[in-house]
Design a protein around this motif. Sequence first.
Motif, short mmCIF file in Angstrom:
data_model
loop_
_atom_site.label_atom_id
_atom_site.label_comp_id
_atom_site.label_asym_id
_atom_site.label_seq_id
_atom_site.Cartn_x
_atom_site.Cartn_y
_atom_site.Cartn_z
N MET A 1 -9.18 2.18 7.53
CA MET A 1 -8.72 0.97 6.85
C MET A 1 -8.68 -0.21 7.81
O MET A 1 -9.10 -1.32 7.46
N PHE B 1 0.83 -1.20 0.00
CA PHE B 1 0.00 0.00 0.00
C PHE B 1 0.86 1.25 0.00
O PHE B 1 0.63 2.20 -0.77
N MET C 1 -7.16 7.78 8.19
CA MET C 1 -7.04 6.76 7.14
C MET C 1 -6.66 5.42 7.76
O MET C 1 -7.21 4.38 7.41
N SER D 1 -5.37 -1.44 1.26
CA SER D 1 -6.51 -0.57 1.02
C SER D 1 -7.67 -1.24 0.28
O SER D 1 -8.64 -0.57 -0.07
N GLU D 2 -7.62 -2.54 0.03
CA GLU D 2 -8.62 -3.17 -0.84
C GLU D 2 -9.95 -3.47 -0.17
O GLU D 2 -10.93 -3.74 -0.85
N THR E 1 1.16 3.89 -3.30
CA THR E 1 0.41 5.13 -3.16
C THR E 1 1.33 6.29 -3.50
O THR E 1 2.23 6.65 -2.73
#
Length: 207
Positions: free
Chosen positions: A113, A86, A109, A205-206, A90
């Motif tokens: 997450m 991730f 965030m 992040s999926e 990013t």
Amino acid sequence: MKLQYFLFLFILGLGACDDDYFHDSGLANGRHDCTVWEYLHTDAYNWDSTILVIERAGLVDLFDGKDPACPEITFFGPTNISIMQFMYKTVDNDDKVMYERIEDIPVEMCRKMLLSHVLPKKMMKKDFDYENRGTLEGGTYIQALSGTELRVFRAKSSYMGIADIGAESLGIHALVNGYIVGIASADIEMNNGIVHSLSYTYQFSEL
């Protein structure tokens, strides 16, 4: 951050996987007489970065069984490699990596997450329903603590050409974006929770 090192480990992880959604590493070690938080500290190779994200998100009490609103959890655990993926992928408009350290990731965030990977009760693999073969339906529909809607499902595989007698897999379907995530090691049980360790191919992040 030794991002190149973690990328190398990620590539090794890819090479160890089948073409299916799932990678059964067989690493689960049954029952642990401790909290989820304490368990994560026993395996630095897999969980060091995960621990740092939990601390940054201010969620230690949740994982340590001290949150009165949620005394038990199920954690679909993203490993160090998932978090490094991730961070490495990013980038900003100039293709510069945005998060070189976990401290660079915004607190909210991290929190959102992480909570997308947590269910508000203990759930073993057997507690989830089977997927309808050949479809994206069936399984157990449940809301993570972030509010994200998940479809968690068991799937049977074939062996020697015979359907449904092979290894049984556990997967997660994030309904908001369509991602399907494989579990590497299921049913790792602690006093206050269950950990299902996600595949090394998973990116944080999926969900």
